[in-house]
Scaffold this active site. Structure first.
Site, PDB file in Angstrom:
ATOM      1  N   ASP A  74       0.897  -1.046  -0.060  1.00  0.00           N
ATOM      2  CA  ASP A  74      -0.007  -0.124   0.064  1.00  0.00           C
ATOM      3  C   ASP A  74       0.985   1.322   0.008  1.00  0.00           C
ATOM      4  OD1 ASP A  74      -1.921   2.127   0.818  1.00  0.00           O
ATOM      5  OD2 ASP A  74      -3.044   0.385   1.707  1.00  0.00           O
ATOM      6  N   ARG A 100     -10.386   6.145  -7.979  1.00  0.00           N
ATOM      7  CA  ARG A 100     -10.369   7.045  -9.150  1.00  0.00           C
ATOM      8  C   ARG A 100     -11.866   7.453  -9.574  1.00  0.00           C
ATOM      9  NH1 ARG A 100     -13.952   4.818 -12.777  1.00  0.00           N
ATOM     10  NH2 ARG A 100     -13.746   2.466 -13.224  1.00  0.00           N
ATOM     11  N   THR A 144      -5.774  13.639 -14.519  1.00  0.00           N
ATOM     12  CA  THR A 144      -7.069  13.703 -15.041  1.00  0.00           C
ATOM     13  C   THR A 144      -7.464  15.116 -15.926  1.00  0.00           C
ATOM     14  OG1 THR A 144      -9.568  13.668 -14.862  1.00  0.00           O
ATOM     15  CG2 THR A 144      -8.376  14.094 -12.920  1.00  0.00           C
ATOM     16  N   SER A 179     -14.988  17.313  -8.314  1.00  0.00           N
ATOM     17  CA  SER A 179     -15.442  16.610  -7.384  1.00  0.00           C
ATOM     18  C   SER A 179     -13.952  16.444  -6.247  1.00  0.00           C
ATOM     19  CB  SER A 179     -15.557  14.987  -7.769  1.00  0.00           C
ATOM     20  OG  SER A 179     -14.346  14.624  -8.131  1.00  0.00           O
ATOM     21  N   TYR A 181     -12.691  13.741  -5.607  1.00  0.00           N
ATOM     22  CA  TYR A 181     -11.686  12.886  -6.405  1.00  0.00           C
ATOM     23  C   TYR A 181     -10.931  13.755  -7.077  1.00  0.00           C
ATOM     24  CZ  TYR A 181     -10.091  10.862 -10.492  1.00  0.00           C
ATOM     25  OH  TYR A 181      -9.270  10.506 -11.806  1.00  0.00           O
ATOM     26  N   HIS A 182     -11.467  14.413  -7.996  1.00  0.00           N
ATOM     27  CA  HIS A 182     -10.666  15.312  -9.143  1.00  0.00           C
ATOM     28  C   HIS A 182      -9.500  16.265  -8.228  1.00  0.00           C
ATOM     29  CE1 HIS A 182     -13.960  13.954 -12.081  1.00  0.00           C
ATOM     30  NE2 HIS A 182     -12.880  13.932 -12.864  1.00  0.00           N
ATOM     31  N   LYS A 185      -6.411  15.035  -7.522  1.00  0.00           N
ATOM     32  CA  LYS A 185      -5.500  14.790  -8.540  1.00  0.00           C
ATOM     33  C   LYS A 185      -4.745  16.199  -8.584  1.00  0.00           C
ATOM     34  CE  LYS A 185      -6.308  10.629 -10.467  1.00  0.00           C
ATOM     35  NZ  LYS A 185      -5.527   9.540 -11.000  1.00  0.00           N
ATOM     36  N   VAL A 211     -12.009   6.918 -20.119  1.00  0.00           N
ATOM     37  CA  VAL A 211     -11.386   6.012 -21.106  1.00  0.00           C
ATOM     38  C   VAL A 211     -12.585   4.925 -21.184  1.00  0.00           C
ATOM     39  CG1 VAL A 211     -10.100   3.670 -21.126  1.00  0.00           C
ATOM     40  CG2 VAL A 211      -9.253   5.912 -19.829  1.00  0.00           C
ATOM     41  N   ARG A 241     -21.051   2.417 -19.621  1.00  0.00           N
ATOM     42  CA  ARG A 241     -22.122   2.152 -18.880  1.00  0.00           C
ATOM     43  C   ARG A 241     -23.554   2.054 -20.243  1.00  0.00           C
ATOM     44  NH1 ARG A 241     -24.024   3.210 -14.524  1.00  0.00           N
ATOM     45  NH2 ARG A 241     -25.540   4.870 -14.777  1.00  0.00           N
ATOM     46  N   VAL A 254     -28.616   9.770 -19.731  1.00  0.00           N
ATOM     47  CA  VAL A 254     -27.952  11.129 -19.793  1.00  0.00           C
ATOM     48  C   VAL A 254     -28.294  11.979 -18.603  1.00  0.00           C
ATOM     49  CG1 VAL A 254     -27.786  13.294 -21.042  1.00  0.00           C
ATOM     50  CG2 VAL A 254     -27.961  10.892 -22.364  1.00  0.00           C
ATOM     51  N   TYR A 255     -27.121  12.438 -17.972  1.00  0.00           N
ATOM     52  CA  TYR A 255     -27.344  13.532 -16.714  1.00  0.00           C
ATOM     53  C   TYR A 255     -27.750  14.796 -17.167  1.00  0.00           C
ATOM     54  CZ  TYR A 255     -25.079   9.447 -13.962  1.00  0.00           C
ATOM     55  OH  TYR A 255     -24.889   8.102 -13.520  1.00  0.00           O
ATOM     56  N   VAL A 324     -22.624  18.054  -9.918  1.00  0.00           N
ATOM     57  CA  VAL A 324     -22.688  19.777  -9.886  1.00  0.00           C
ATOM     58  C   VAL A 324     -21.609  20.052 -11.044  1.00  0.00           C
ATOM     59  CG1 VAL A 324     -22.108  22.093  -9.042  1.00  0.00           C
ATOM     60  CG2 VAL A 324     -23.431  20.283  -7.663  1.00  0.00           C
ATOM     61  N   GLU A 325     -22.132  20.315 -12.391  1.00  0.00           N
ATOM     62  CA  GLU A 325     -21.084  20.389 -13.504  1.00  0.00           C
ATOM     63  C   GLU A 325     -21.592  21.389 -14.478  1.00  0.00           C
ATOM     64  OE1 GLU A 325     -20.344  16.543 -14.943  1.00  0.00           O
ATOM     65  OE2 GLU A 325     -22.421  16.184 -15.561  1.00  0.00           O
TER      66      GLU A 325
HETATM   67  N1  USQ Z   1     -22.463  10.738 -17.332  1.00  0.00           N
HETATM   68  C1  USQ Z   1     -24.093  10.607 -17.752  1.00  0.00           C
HETATM   69  N2  USQ Z   1     -24.527   9.348 -17.485  1.00  0.00           N
HETATM   70  C2  USQ Z   1     -24.025   8.523 -16.989  1.00  0.00           C
HETATM   71  C3  USQ Z   1     -22.818   8.491 -16.721  1.00  0.00           C
HETATM   72  C4  USQ Z   1     -21.896   9.662 -16.549  1.00  0.00           C
HETATM   73  O1  USQ Z   1     -24.480  11.501 -18.280  1.00  0.00           O
HETATM   74  O2  USQ Z   1     -24.750   7.492 -16.603  1.00  0.00           O
HETATM   75  C5  USQ Z   1     -21.931  11.812 -17.491  1.00  0.00           C
HETATM   76  C6  USQ Z   1     -21.465  12.696 -16.395  1.00  0.00           C
HETATM   77  O3  USQ Z   1     -22.067  13.584 -15.663  1.00  0.00           O
HETATM   78  C7  USQ Z   1     -20.074  13.368 -16.726  1.00  0.00           C
HETATM   79  C8  USQ Z   1     -19.320  12.648 -17.907  1.00  0.00           C
HETATM   80  O4  USQ Z   1     -20.704  11.681 -18.099  1.00  0.00           O
HETATM   81  O5  USQ Z   1     -20.553  14.603 -17.186  1.00  0.00           O
HETATM   82  C9  USQ Z   1     -18.363  11.634 -17.536  1.00  0.00           C
HETATM   83  O6  USQ Z   1     -18.751  10.804 -16.455  1.00  0.00           O
HETATM   84  P1  USQ Z   1     -17.855   9.590 -16.051  1.00  0.00           P
HETATM   85  O7  USQ Z   1     -18.458   8.798 -14.824  1.00  0.00           O
HETATM   86  O8  USQ Z   1     -17.950   8.787 -17.373  1.00  0.00           O
HETATM   87  O9  USQ Z   1     -16.521   9.843 -15.829  1.00  0.00           O
HETATM   88  P2  USQ Z   1     -15.836  10.838 -14.550  1.00  0.00           P
HETATM   89  O10 USQ Z   1     -16.526  10.806 -13.477  1.00  0.00           O
HETATM   90  O11 USQ Z   1     -15.564  12.077 -15.191  1.00  0.00           O
HETATM   91  O12 USQ Z   1     -14.552  10.175 -14.102  1.00  0.00           O
HETATM   92  C10 USQ Z   1     -13.862   9.282 -15.126  1.00  0.00           C
HETATM   93  C11 USQ Z   1     -12.962   8.315 -14.452  1.00  0.00           C
HETATM   94  C12 USQ Z   1     -11.888   9.082 -13.810  1.00  0.00           C
HETATM   95  C13 USQ Z   1     -11.299  10.089 -14.814  1.00  0.00           C
HETATM   96  C14 USQ Z   1     -12.253  10.872 -15.332  1.00  0.00           C
HETATM   97  C15 USQ Z   1     -11.672  11.573 -16.771  1.00  0.00           C
HETATM   98  O13 USQ Z   1     -13.797   7.346 -13.499  1.00  0.00           O
HETATM   99  O14 USQ Z   1     -10.938   8.392 -13.134  1.00  0.00           O
HETATM  100  O15 USQ Z   1     -10.368  10.988 -14.095  1.00  0.00           O
HETATM  101  O16 USQ Z   1     -13.304   9.900 -16.065  1.00  0.00           O
HETATM  102  S1  USQ Z   1     -12.455  13.202 -17.033  1.00  0.00           S
HETATM  103  O17 USQ Z   1     -13.759  13.111 -16.929  1.00  0.00           O
HETATM  104  O18 USQ Z   1     -11.680  13.638 -18.185  1.00  0.00           O
HETATM  105  O19 USQ Z   1     -12.054  13.970 -15.873  1.00  0.00           O
END
Ligand code: USQ
Length: 394
Positions: A74, A100, A144, A179, A181-182, A185, A211, A241, A254-255, A324-325
């Site tokens: 760890d 993540r 990220t 978030s 989480y973000h 980073k 990804v 998903r 879609v959120y 919140v985005e």
């Molecule tokens: N979203 C939807 N519907 C869903 C899931 C997600 O509309 O069922 C939207 C979210 O609101 C968001 C976007 O899709 O606007 C991306 O969400 P996500 O859950 O695919 O990704 P995120 O939470 O941003 O995190 C993922 C990884 C994280 C990485 C990040 C890259 O889990 O580790 O850092 O993608 S980034 O998004 O560029 O920050």
């Protein structure tokens, strides 16, 4: 080169270890096993069954003739991390060993604290270990794109030249993440940049987008080498998903409006980006940043693409956004560093989503439909935001 992959049991860490091993590097992996623990905690499992790390490594030895040593360590155990580095003396350390998921970090106070403690302190311990063992070790760190948020200006590659009151300086690009989480980073990036400046370390921070995909050239060689595929609302990422929802006949969630735009990247390009970063190290004292994405799409575009490609079509629903985005925003991300090193991207339009649909079809029996809908809210619960009631009698 000798490369240690931290978080080498995860969705991306495992395929990265195989890719580097396949390209002739001497690879070792380190993992605490915490990612599999989150599955137990949340009561969900990867859509695709995954073998234990020992079985994976044995399968790779069988397939390739190369054995990848495993360290069950760890990053929060600073002495153990330093010992692994001292024993191994790697040329590069690839660091995926972080919590993540943005929704996981927003579950409640305890999960926010866990995420930031695990990620920020783990990385700090790693920086000290590199400094103590050999400052020449190249740190390749997974950051990220979400560190930047969605500012109303173009997103540069990590750095921005700022002019202010007639003076100018090159500064880290301002961050406005979405978030806890973000944010972890962001804190890492600042700590690493400082360590490069103060201790002359060398680091590459890879600000990666969302990804998608499952197979890489190496994991496809044997089903025992499969990496995980998350579809639940906490760890599943958006495009993966949507493919699961389409195959199950569930609506694509879609959120909000879906106009929020994100950088994306195919898993096959992720592992290649890491190889390019490892083989072309940053200079001593350099904090090098690459934006690791190949294309950008709005969430609604991704939903339309999946619904349009899936043989039976798919319904698309717009849920109240639990996050919140920004809904509608400017999004132009500079990404020249990795293409300059030779990255040849796989584009989403050319990707056979059919192969992802097939993958999902083979494992639909493993899906827990109740895990598909989002439950984590970014906003404070109503009782915490309502004005405090006046105590009686005042
Ligand atoms: N979203 C939807 N519907 C869903 C899931 C997600 O509309 O069922 C939207 C979210 O609101 C968001 C976007 O899709 O606007 C991306 O969400 P996500 O859950 O695919 O990704 P995120 O939470 O941003 O995190 C993922 C990884 C994280 C990485 C990040 C890259 O889990 O580790 O850092 O993608 S980034 O998004 O560029 O920050």
């Amino acid at each position: 080169m000798k490369v240690l992959v931290l978080g080498g049991d995860g969705y991306l860490g495992w395929p990265t270890a195989l890719h580097l091993s396949d390209r002739g590097h001497e690879v070792a992996v380190l993992d605490s096993g915490v990612r599999r623990g989150y599955d137990v905690e949340l009561g969900v499992e990867s859509l695709v069954p995954i073998r234990s790390l020992e079985e994976r490594v044995a399968a790779w030895a069988e397939v390739s003739g190369t054995r990848i040593p495993v360290h069950h360590t760890d990053l929060l155990d600073a002495d153990a991390v330093q010992q692994v580095l001292a024993d191994l003396r790697p040329d590069a350390v690839v660091h995926y060993a972080e919590q993540r998921s943005a929704p996981y970090s927003m579950l409640d106070r305890a999960h926010a604290v866990h995420t930031q403690h695990n990620n920020v302190i783990g990385t700090l311990n790693l920086l000290y270990a590199i400094g103590a063992v050999d400052p020449d070790i190249h740190l390749v760190k997974l950051g990220t794109l979400g560190e930047y948020g969605t500012p109303d200006i173009d997103i540069e590659e990590g750095w921005l030249t700022v002019e202010h009151n007639g003076r100018s300086d090159r500064m880290l690009f301002p961050k406005r993440p979405g978030s806890f989480y973000h944010l972890s980073k962001v804190h890492d990036s600042h700590n690493i940049e400082f360590a490069c400046r103060a201790w002359d370390l060398r680091a590459t921070d890879l600000n990666q987008g969302v990804v998608y995909g499952h197979h890489t050239e190496q994991t496809a060689r044997d089903e025992r080498l499969a990496t995980r595929f998350d579809y639940d609302a906490v760890f599943g990422t958006v495009l993966n998903r949507f493919t699961v929802q389409a195959v199950l006949g569930e609506p694509l969630t879609v959120y909000g409006s879906g106009r929020q735009t994100r950088g994306v990247i195919d898993i096959r390009d992720t592992v290649e980006c890491i190889r390019l970063a490892v083989e072309n190290p940053a200079d001593r004292g350099e904090f090098r940043v690459f934006n690791q994405l190949t294309e950008s799409f709005s969430v609604a575009e991704l939903a339309r693409l999946v619904a349009g490609t899936h043989p039976g079509g798919a319904e698309v629903v717009h849920l109240d956004n639990p996050r919140v985005e920004a809904d509608e925003h400017h999004y132009r991300v500079v990404s020249t560093g990795l293409p300059a090193l030779g990255l040849q991207p796989h584009l989403l339009a050319d990707t056979l989503l059919d192969s992802l649909f097939d993958l999902v079809r083979r494992h639909t029996g493993r899906v827990d439909r109740s895990a598909l809908l989002p439950t984590v809210q970014w906003r404070l619960p109503a009782h915490a935001t309502a004005p405090a009631a006046e105590p009686p009698g005042l």
